[in-house]
Design a protein around this motif. Structure first.
Motif, mmCIF file in Angstrom:
data_model
loop_
_atom_site.group_PDB
_atom_site.id
_atom_site.type_symbol
_atom_site.label_atom_id
_atom_site.label_comp_id
_atom_site.label_asym_id
_atom_site.label_seq_id
_atom_site.Cartn_x
_atom_site.Cartn_y
_atom_site.Cartn_z
ATOM 1 N N GLY A 231 79.411 -23.368 -36.596
ATOM 2 C CA GLY A 231 80.583 -22.781 -35.966
ATOM 3 C C GLY A 231 81.644 -23.813 -35.649
ATOM 4 O O GLY A 231 82.846 -23.544 -35.763
ATOM 5 N N LEU A 232 81.214 -25.017 -35.263
ATOM 6 C CA LEU A 232 82.164 -26.088 -34.977
ATOM 7 C C LEU A 232 82.888 -26.511 -36.246
ATOM 8 O O LEU A 232 84.098 -26.752 -36.239
ATOM 9 N N ALA A 233 82.152 -26.601 -37.348
ATOM 10 C CA ALA A 233 82.766 -26.956 -38.625
ATOM 11 C C ALA A 233 83.769 -25.896 -39.058
ATOM 12 O O ALA A 233 84.853 -26.219 -39.566
ATOM 13 N N GLN A 234 83.421 -24.628 -38.859
ATOM 14 C CA GLN A 234 84.312 -23.541 -39.256
ATOM 15 C C GLN A 234 85.620 -23.588 -38.478
ATOM 16 O O GLN A 234 86.704 -23.406 -39.039
ATOM 17 N N ALA A 235 85.535 -23.851 -37.191
ATOM 18 C CA ALA A 235 86.750 -23.965 -36.384
ATOM 19 C C ALA A 235 87.552 -25.198 -36.775
ATOM 20 O O ALA A 235 88.787 -25.159 -36.861
#
Length: 259
Positions: A231-235
């Motif tokens: 999720g951090l990578a996606q953001a």
């Protein structure tokens, strides 16, 4: 629809810098933290199942050694194959989740983009985007491309001596760029950019996309805890849009995209 001519210089260093800044961006955004757990959970479960399945296949395919020399060779192949699997499985999970539950990644991506460029985030959220069939078709094509090349790299990894080094390095190079591509899927879909346009954009910024994806690919490859960073990578991928694909204050309109 295709992207306009790409302007910024592409470099591995700038990509790594964007990845680190993207991590800080994601951690600082309460909206991202609120949304990312759903995506992280779905991807963690999917990645764990893939690692277990691929790991079983690796140990089943490589025969049991019958001599000391073969034992060394077999264990070397298993270690290399496992390393390649840990790099491949998280991205395969992302492909599958984006096809089945695309809204999970899109919500997190838009939250990240809203933190750095609210106007552009609102514009993308309101855009009609790509037709469902076209979007799924592009995702499937990326998936098949990734699987095909990864199988070829796996074959290289099985070559004694040289494969032990070349296999994992080649897989990291390929996986990092494909990870950046897949993380940008919500953007490409909202902008209505077809598969050919996506490939052109990734090629124009090959080094930057590798630099951005490499740290995330290595983090996500860590068993159990790694996929929690999805999720951090996606953001964080919002910065690729803001500073690489659409640099500047103004979001691109249809006339720009067709120029």
């Amino acid at each position: 629809m295709n992207l306009p001519a790409q302007r910024p210089a592409s470099s591995v260093v700038s990509g790594v810098s964007l990845a680190l800044r993207g991590l800080r961006l994601a951690l600082a955004s309460s909206a991202v933290r609120r949304l990312y757990l759903r995506l992280a959970l779905a991807l963690t479960v999917t990645a764990a199942l893939l690692v277990a399945g691929l790991g079983y296949v690796i140990w089943a395919v490589i025969p049991a050694p019958t001599s000391a020399w073969l034992a060394v060779l077999a264990w070397s192949l298993r270690v290399v194959a496992t390393a390649v699997t840990l790099l491949v499985a998280p991205l395969l999970a992302l492909f599958l989740v984006n096809i089945v539950l695309p809204f999970l990644g899109e919500d997190v991506f838009l939250a990240g983009l809203r933190a750095v460029d609210p106007a552009r985030a609102d514009e993308l959220a309101a855009a009609r985007g790509t037709a469902l069939a076209t979007a799924v078709g592009s995702s499937v094509r990326r998936l098949l491309y990734f699987v095909g090349v990864s199988v070829a790299i796996f074959g290289v990894a099985l070559v004694p001596v040289f494969g032990v080094v070349l296999g994992p390095l080649a897989q990291l190079w390929f996986t990092a760029r494909m990870l950046s591509w897949e993380l940008l899927d919500p953007y490409f879909e909202r902008r209505g950019i077809d598969y050919g346009g996506q490939r052109a954009a990734m090629k124009a910024h090959r080094a930057t996309m590798f630099g951005f994806g490499a740290p995330w690919a290595m983090l996500l490859a860590i068993p159990v805890v790694g996929p929690l960073g999805f999720g951090l990578a996606q953001a964080g991928a919002a910065l690729l849009v803001r500073e690489v694909l659409e640099p500047g204050e103004r979001a691109l309109g249809p006339a720009d995209a067709e120029a």
